[in-house]
Scaffold this motif. Structure first.
Motif, short mmCIF file in Angstrom:
data_model
loop_
_atom_site.label_atom_id
_atom_site.label_comp_id
_atom_site.label_asym_id
_atom_site.label_seq_id
_atom_site.Cartn_x
_atom_site.Cartn_y
_atom_site.Cartn_z
N ASN A 306 0.83 -1.21 0.00
CA ASN A 306 0.00 0.00 0.00
C ASN A 306 0.87 1.26 0.00
O ASN A 306 0.55 2.25 0.66
N ARG A 307 1.97 1.20 -0.73
CA ARG A 307 2.89 2.31 -0.76
C ARG A 307 2.32 3.44 -1.61
O ARG A 307 1.79 3.21 -2.68
N THR A 308 2.44 4.65 -1.12
CA THR A 308 1.97 5.79 -1.89
C THR A 308 3.00 6.14 -2.97
O THR A 308 4.14 5.69 -2.93
N GLU A 309 2.56 6.94 -3.93
CA GLU A 309 3.51 7.44 -4.91
C GLU A 309 4.50 8.36 -4.21
O GLU A 309 4.14 9.11 -3.32
N PRO A 310 5.76 8.31 -4.59
CA PRO A 310 6.75 9.16 -3.93
C PRO A 310 6.50 10.63 -4.21
O PRO A 310 5.89 10.99 -5.22
N GLU A 311 6.98 11.47 -3.33
CA GLU A 311 6.91 12.90 -3.55
C GLU A 311 8.27 13.51 -3.22
O GLU A 311 9.05 12.92 -2.47
N ILE A 312 8.54 14.66 -3.80
CA ILE A 312 9.81 15.32 -3.59
C ILE A 312 9.60 16.50 -2.63
O ILE A 312 8.79 17.39 -2.89
N ARG A 313 10.34 16.47 -1.51
CA ARG A 313 10.30 17.56 -0.55
C ARG A 313 11.71 18.14 -0.45
O ARG A 313 12.58 17.56 0.20
N GLY A 314 11.91 19.24 -1.13
CA GLY A 314 13.25 19.83 -1.15
C GLY A 314 14.23 18.90 -1.84
O GLY A 314 14.09 18.58 -3.02
N ASP A 315 15.24 18.44 -1.09
CA ASP A 315 16.26 17.54 -1.63
C ASP A 315 16.03 16.09 -1.23
O ASP A 315 16.95 15.28 -1.25
N THR A 316 14.80 15.76 -0.86
CA THR A 316 14.50 14.42 -0.37
C THR A 316 13.31 13.81 -1.11
O THR A 316 12.29 14.48 -1.29
N ILE A 317 13.47 12.56 -1.54
CA ILE A 317 12.36 11.79 -2.10
C ILE A 317 11.71 11.03 -0.95
O ILE A 317 12.39 10.28 -0.24
N VAL A 318 10.42 11.21 -0.75
CA VAL A 318 9.74 10.66 0.42
C VAL A 318 8.75 9.57 0.00
O VAL A 318 7.93 9.78 -0.91
N TYR A 319 8.85 8.43 0.67
CA TYR A 319 7.89 7.33 0.51
C TYR A 319 7.16 7.12 1.82
O TYR A 319 7.76 7.22 2.90
#
Length: 409
Positions: A306-319
């Protein structure tokens, strides 16, 4: 000199008569006139018809030039000025995932005094990939959005009008992270644990625990060193415990004492490096959500389902992912206790966009009906946050001899 002025000679001038109608023979009936006697002089064809203009050829040329200039000026005045169109691109992201839309917003303004049509173009690596034409009245402005989908990862040069930028496209961040983490020889972490529980039953009150610590691991020599501080507040009592841990040659050594007391408790146990190290490869493999197994069916483990699509927060890819389904699976055969009391489990982790390595992990667990003994149960949340603070730094680990001696007793 016989009645004439010295230095000046009288000369006759010729004028051109411009007719107002066409001559009978179809030609232009010009007449040459001798101004001295105002006497027509025959043309070669003998036609004398025409109208006398009274202008010399020189004066006629001047007047013609003035007329042309006036006509040109009148034409410019009739146009009402010129368009002055400018394009401004708002701040746009420079990182995107392959297969998702990349958007560029551009504001087109007409500061001139006539209407204009302007075509805005998004260019990627020198190739036009999106265009839009806008019609603008004088003084008007309009914002348009140009979109493009990158099929593959890499770096691309993008531009709109005079604006230029470089976009980094990520194709498979998890695979990149696996590869980046596999190459490290050592790493260090800073950790925080928090536990906030409400206790009910034979005993009621609050249980709050906070743990802070740091760890250093050498994956080549398979050694580890960490220390942590536990602060526990339960039913009005506060206890702080200090612990140091070493791992070397397949043995985990520890010593622990309560703050304010001088005596240590020592412990040694045989274990593996994998058991003491932070599991930084959390859920990178693909799992079958139907039964919690790995896709190849060969081994069991915690999965990121049930992993969400990743998002980019600044210099970090967040899962982020919900592991509640996997917990439910394990509750089917786990003994009564902590596992059966877990009501929900989620995880979030970040990947550095430049190094592709993990930057943090946060695990949040919700418990409902956790049995503490003596008829008491607890409800609440437990959170563990790990930050990866260094990679590749030398790790000097040496178990104190006093610790080895105390654990050998």
């Amino acid at each position: 000199m016989d009645g004439t002025r010295a230095g000046k000679a009288r000369r006759s001038s010729r004028q051109i008569r411009v007719p107002v109608r066409e001559a009978a023979d179809g030609g232009i009936p010009l007449q040459f006139v001798d101004r001295a006697g105002s006497r027509p002089v025959k043309r070669p064809n003998g036609n004398r018809s025409g109208v006398r203009t009274g202008y010399s050829m020189k004066r006629q040329a001047i007047v013609g030039g003035i007329v042309v200039a006036l006509l040109l000026l009148a034409g410019c005045a009739g146009q009402g000025g010129a368009a002055d169109v400018g394009v401004t691109v708002s701040d746009t992201g420079d990182k995107v995932f392959a297969g998702t839309q990349y958007n560029v917003s551009a504001t087109v303004a007409n500061d001139g005094d006539i209407a204009a049509n302007e075509t805005i173009e998004l260019v990627v690596d020198g190739e036009s990939v999106a265009t839009e034409t806008v019609s603008l009245e004088p003084g008007a402005a309009r914002t348009v959005t140009l979109t493009h989908t990158f099929d593959r990862g890499g770096e691309y040069a993008v531009g709109v009008a005079d604006w230029e930028s470089t976009v980094t496209v990520f194709e498979d961040p998890l695979t990149d992270a696996e590869a980046a983490m596999a190459d490290i020889d050592s790493y260090g972490t800073e950790e925080r644990w928090t536990m906030d529980l409400d206790i009910s039953g034979n005993v009621s009150g609050e249980f709050n625990a906070n743990r802070t610590g740091s760890r250093r691991y050498d994956r080549v020599d398979e050694t580890a060193r960490f220390e942590r501080t536990d602060r526990v507040a339960i039913l009005g009592h506060n206890v702080t415990t200090l612990e140091e841990v070493w791992y070397a040659d397949g043995v985990r050594y520890s010593r622990e004492r309560v703050r304010g007391e001088s005596g240590y408790e020592y412990e040694a146990s045989e274990t593996s490096f994998k058991d003491v190290a932070v599991a930084y490869d959390l859920g990178f493999e693909a799992y079958d959500e139907s039964d919690g197994r790995k896709a190849d069916g060969e081994e069991w483990g915690i999965s990121v389902v049930n992993r969400t699509e990743p998002e980019i927060r600044g210099d970090t890819i967040v899962y982020t992912a919900d592991l509640s389904g996997v917990v439910t699976l394990y509750q089917g055969f786990a003994p009564a206790g902590v596992m059966s009391s877990i009501d929900g489990l989620s995880v979030e982790f970040g990947i550095d966009t430049e190094t592709r390595r993990l930057t943090y992990q946060t695990t949040t667990m919700t418990v409902d009906g956790l049995r503490l003994g003596n008829g008491a149960v607890a409800d609440g949340t437990v959170t563990r946050h790990i930050e990866f603070v260094e990679y590749g730094e030398p790790v000097e680990i040496s178990v104190p001899q006093t610790v080895i001696d105390e654990t050998d007793r």
